[in-house]
Design a protein around this motif. Structure first.
Motif, PDB file in Angstrom:
ATOM      1  N   PHE A  31     -49.266  65.210  38.584  1.00 31.54           N
ATOM      2  CA  PHE A  31     -50.210  64.973  37.489  1.00 31.54           C
ATOM      3  C   PHE A  31     -50.593  66.270  36.765  1.00 31.54           C
ATOM      4  CE2 PHE A  31     -50.934  61.243  40.270  1.00 31.54           C
ATOM      5  CZ  PHE A  31     -50.623  60.262  39.338  1.00 31.54           C
ATOM      6  N   VAL A  32     -50.750  67.368  37.497  1.00 26.54           N
ATOM      7  CA  VAL A  32     -51.045  68.651  36.853  1.00 26.54           C
ATOM      8  C   VAL A  32     -49.851  69.076  35.994  1.00 26.54           C
ATOM      9  CG1 VAL A  32     -51.444  71.111  37.232  1.00 26.54           C
ATOM     10  CG2 VAL A  32     -52.693  69.414  38.591  1.00 26.54           C
ATOM     11  N   GLY A  33     -48.653  68.956  36.551  1.00 34.85           N
ATOM     12  CA  GLY A  33     -47.455  69.318  35.800  1.00 34.85           C
ATOM     13  C   GLY A  33     -47.281  68.455  34.565  1.00 34.85           C
ATOM     14  N   LEU A  34     -47.562  67.166  34.697  1.00 33.43           N
ATOM     15  CA  LEU A  34     -47.440  66.252  33.563  1.00 33.43           C
ATOM     16  C   LEU A  34     -48.434  66.629  32.464  1.00 33.43           C
ATOM     17  CD1 LEU A  34     -45.957  63.711  32.585  1.00 33.43           C
ATOM     18  CD2 LEU A  34     -47.752  62.335  33.660  1.00 33.43           C
ATOM     19  N   ALA A  35     -49.653  67.009  32.871  1.00 29.90           N
ATOM     20  CA  ALA A  35     -50.660  67.422  31.894  1.00 29.90           C
ATOM     21  C   ALA A  35     -50.231  68.696  31.173  1.00 29.90           C
ATOM     22  CB  ALA A  35     -52.004  67.635  32.594  1.00 29.90           C
ATOM     23  N   LEU A  36     -49.676  69.656  31.922  1.00 27.15           N
ATOM     24  CA  LEU A  36     -49.194  70.895  31.309  1.00 27.15           C
ATOM     25  C   LEU A  36     -48.054  70.612  30.337  1.00 27.15           C
ATOM     26  CD1 LEU A  36     -49.175  73.422  34.310  1.00 27.15           C
ATOM     27  CD2 LEU A  36     -50.542  73.589  32.212  1.00 27.15           C
ATOM     28  N   GLY A  81     -47.481  67.821  28.724  1.00 23.53           N
ATOM     29  CA  GLY A  81     -48.036  67.162  27.551  1.00 23.53           C
ATOM     30  C   GLY A  81     -48.743  68.143  26.623  1.00 23.53           C
ATOM     31  N   LEU A  82     -49.473  69.108  27.210  1.00 20.77           N
ATOM     32  CA  LEU A  82     -50.150  70.119  26.414  1.00 20.77           C
ATOM     33  C   LEU A  82     -49.139  70.972  25.660  1.00 20.77           C
ATOM     34  CD1 LEU A  82     -52.677  71.765  25.623  1.00 20.77           C
ATOM     35  CD2 LEU A  82     -52.351  73.090  27.731  1.00 20.77           C
ATOM     36  N   GLY A  83     -48.116  71.429  26.369  1.00 18.02           N
ATOM     37  CA  GLY A  83     -47.100  72.271  25.745  1.00 18.02           C
ATOM     38  C   GLY A  83     -46.345  71.534  24.655  1.00 18.02           C
ATOM     39  N   PHE A  84     -45.974  70.292  24.925  1.00 18.47           N
ATOM     40  CA  PHE A  84     -45.241  69.501  23.943  1.00 18.47           C
ATOM     41  C   PHE A  84     -46.092  69.285  22.699  1.00 18.47           C
ATOM     42  CE2 PHE A  84     -43.727  65.386  22.204  1.00 18.47           C
ATOM     43  CZ  PHE A  84     -42.393  65.713  21.998  1.00 18.47           C
ATOM     44  N   GLY A  85     -47.376  68.994  22.905  1.00 18.00           N
ATOM     45  CA  GLY A  85     -48.272  68.779  21.778  1.00 18.00           C
ATOM     46  C   GLY A  85     -48.410  70.027  20.917  1.00 18.00           C
ATOM     47  N   ILE A  86     -48.561  71.181  21.572  1.00 16.17           N
ATOM     48  CA  ILE A  86     -48.679  72.446  20.836  1.00 16.17           C
ATOM     49  C   ILE A  86     -47.418  72.709  20.021  1.00 16.17           C
ATOM     50  CG2 ILE A  86     -48.772  74.963  21.100  1.00 16.17           C
ATOM     51  CD1 ILE A  86     -50.593  74.513  23.522  1.00 16.17           C
ATOM     52  N   GLU A  87     -46.256  72.489  20.631  1.00 18.04           N
ATOM     53  CA  GLU A  87     -44.994  72.744  19.945  1.00 18.04           C
ATOM     54  C   GLU A  87     -44.825  71.838  18.734  1.00 18.04           C
ATOM     55  OE1 GLU A  87     -40.740  73.841  21.634  1.00 18.04           O
ATOM     56  OE2 GLU A  87     -41.126  71.698  21.880  1.00 18.04           O
ATOM     57  N   VAL A  88     -45.103  70.567  18.900  1.00 22.79           N
ATOM     58  CA  VAL A  88     -44.943  69.613  17.801  1.00 22.79           C
ATOM     59  C   VAL A  88     -45.910  69.914  16.661  1.00 22.79           C
ATOM     60  CG1 VAL A  88     -45.189  67.196  17.126  1.00 22.79           C
ATOM     61  CG2 VAL A  88     -44.021  67.774  19.261  1.00 22.79           C
ATOM     62  N   ILE A  89     -47.169  70.171  17.009  1.00 24.80           N
ATOM     63  CA  ILE A  89     -48.173  70.458  15.974  1.00 24.80           C
ATOM     64  C   ILE A  89     -47.815  71.734  15.221  1.00 24.80           C
ATOM     65  CG2 ILE A  89     -50.582  71.105  15.580  1.00 24.80           C
ATOM     66  CD1 ILE A  89     -51.310  69.271  17.949  1.00 24.80           C
ATOM     67  N   ALA A  90     -47.405  72.770  15.952  1.00 18.55           N
ATOM     68  CA  ALA A  90     -47.049  74.041  15.309  1.00 18.55           C
ATOM     69  C   ALA A  90     -45.870  73.860  14.350  1.00 18.55           C
ATOM     70  CB  ALA A  90     -46.715  75.087  16.369  1.00 18.55           C
ATOM     71  N   ASP A  91     -44.843  73.150  14.796  1.00 17.21           N
ATOM     72  CA  ASP A  91     -43.681  72.919  13.939  1.00 17.21           C
ATOM     73  C   ASP A  91     -44.055  72.102  12.706  1.00 17.21           C
ATOM     74  OD1 ASP A  91     -41.900  74.341  15.494  1.00 17.21           O
ATOM     75  OD2 ASP A  91     -41.201  72.605  16.624  1.00 17.21           O
ATOM     76  N   VAL A 118     -45.293  79.219  22.472  1.00 19.22           N
ATOM     77  CA  VAL A 118     -46.295  79.011  23.519  1.00 19.22           C
ATOM     78  C   VAL A 118     -46.137  77.612  24.100  1.00 19.22           C
ATOM     79  CG1 VAL A 118     -48.766  78.810  24.015  1.00 19.22           C
ATOM     80  CG2 VAL A 118     -47.947  80.633  22.522  1.00 19.22           C
ATOM     81  N   GLY A 119     -46.005  76.631  23.214  1.00 22.57           N
ATOM     82  CA  GLY A 119     -45.829  75.256  23.670  1.00 22.57           C
ATOM     83  C   GLY A 119     -44.580  75.090  24.503  1.00 22.57           C
ATOM     84  N   GLU A 120     -43.501  75.730  24.078  1.00 21.33           N
ATOM     85  CA  GLU A 120     -42.233  75.648  24.811  1.00 21.33           C
ATOM     86  C   GLU A 120     -42.367  76.199  26.229  1.00 21.33           C
ATOM     87  OE1 GLU A 120     -37.780  75.145  24.399  1.00 21.33           O
ATOM     88  OE2 GLU A 120     -39.585  74.268  23.571  1.00 21.33           O
ATOM     89  N   ILE A 121     -43.012  77.328  26.359  1.00 17.94           N
ATOM     90  CA  ILE A 121     -43.193  77.951  27.673  1.00 17.94           C
ATOM     91  C   ILE A 121     -44.068  77.079  28.564  1.00 17.94           C
ATOM     92  CG2 ILE A 121     -44.204  79.932  28.872  1.00 17.94           C
ATOM     93  CD1 ILE A 121     -43.432  81.596  26.336  1.00 17.94           C
ATOM     94  N   VAL A 122     -45.161  76.555  28.007  1.00 21.09           N
ATOM     95  CA  VAL A 122     -46.099  75.750  28.793  1.00 21.09           C
ATOM     96  C   VAL A 122     -45.459  74.453  29.273  1.00 21.09           C
ATOM     97  CG1 VAL A 122     -48.265  74.442  28.700  1.00 21.09           C
ATOM     98  CG2 VAL A 122     -48.166  76.744  27.740  1.00 21.09           C
ATOM     99  N   LEU A 123     -44.672  73.803  28.430  1.00 25.61           N
ATOM    100  CA  LEU A 123     -44.095  72.516  28.842  1.00 25.61           C
ATOM    101  C   LEU A 123     -43.070  72.685  29.963  1.00 25.61           C
ATOM    102  CD1 LEU A 123     -41.012  71.552  27.666  1.00 25.61           C
ATOM    103  CD2 LEU A 123     -42.232  71.682  25.502  1.00 25.61           C
TER     104      LEU A 123
END
Length: 288
Positions: free
Chosen positions: A166-171, A173-183, A214-219
């Motif tokens: 669950f922690v990994g899934l949250a990370l 999701g956070l990384g994917f969201g950051i990457e998509v929003i930034a792009d 940042v999003g790529e690294i986090v995901l």
């Protein structure tokens, strides 16, 4: 001399990717006496070498990024088929990589289709061996980046959803969201004619000069966390995944190239100098 050097790099890069896959797959001899992850590494390099041939003949990089996405989908598909039946952790890992690959691959393909070319390849696509290096590096990129996901899918150790999951899934999701929003923010910025020749400073780009990275690294860090409970012995080498992504983006092909290009274009602009002074290169720690 350059051709000899390029041929040497191809051999070394291939050896690194296949070597890591061989070590990570120790104790998992399910495919003709070898591991699932080694089979996936062979697929990763094979797909890129195959597409390299017509691309080299046509002197085009048009399908490079798209091939990267297809390679991810291929290795995940191969792993999922060979490692049946999949548990929830493995199925989720496969689904996450597929969603990420389809999103990023389509985004990059549409971008190069609009731009017409990728400046990274201007000096090398007419030299077959140097061009081959880039496709081989993409095979390594897929193999090492997807290592944790491939271990989750192929490992004979099955673990029910736990805090790591669950922690990994949250990370992720956070990384994917950051990457998509930034792009999305950068694409919208570029579409506005009033922004022609300007650099973006709004949205996520106000707290990092490269928030998509940042999003790529986090995901991928999130994927590594999901993988922790199923790893043992040499399988721990798969944790090279988030470290490799960080080093690749921060030290090799991502940040350094873009920072150099931006400096050449706007380095004398006081507004850009002010932006760089107050905005961190990558992580927003210490932002003013």
């Amino acid at each position: 001399m350059k051709s000899i050097r390029a041929a040497f790099v191809v051999l070394v890069v291939s050896a690194i990717g296949l070597g890591v896959a061989f070590l990570a797959g120790q104790g998992d001899e399910r495919v003709f006496g070898h591991s699932v992850i080694l089979a996936c590494a062979l697929v990763a390099f094979g797909v890129n070498w195959l597409v390299f041939i017509p691309s080299a003949v046509a002197h085009t990089e048009r399908y490079y990024d798209l091939t990267g996405a297809i390679t991810y989908l291929s290795v995940i598909g191969v792993a999922a088929v060979l490692a049946q039946p999949l548990d929830l952790r493995a199925a989720v890992a496969a689904g996450l990589v597929a969603v990420w690959a389809i999103r990023l691959g389509s985004f990059l393909f549409m971008r190069i289709s609009k731009d017409g070319h990728d400046r990274r390849f201007d000096q090398i696509k007419t030299n077959p061996l140097r061009f081959l290096v880039t496709w081989t590096l993409q095979g390594l990129w897929v193999t090492l980046t997807a290592a944790c996901a491939l271990m989750i899918i192929s490992s004979e150790t099955r673990v029910d959803p736990d805090p790591f999951f669950f922690v990994g899934l949250a990370l992720w999701g956070l990384g994917f969201g950051i990457e998509v929003i930034a792009d999305t923010q950068k694409s919208a910025f570029r579409k506005d004619p009033e922004n022609a020749g300007k650099f973006i400073t709004g949205g996520l780009w106000s707290w990092s000069r490269h928030p998509n990275y940042v999003g790529e690294i986090v995901l991928w860090l999130g994927m590594a966390v999901i993988a922790v409970p199923v790893l043992s012995g040499w399988q721990w080498v798969a944790l090279i995944s988030p470290l490799f992504v960080y080093l690749l983006l921060n030290r090799v092909s991502g940040v350094p190239l873009l920072e150099k290009r931006a400096s050449e274009k706007w380095g004398e602009d006081p507004a850009y100098q002010a932006y760089c002074e107050k905005t961190p290169v990558l992580f927003p720690f210490g932002a003013k």
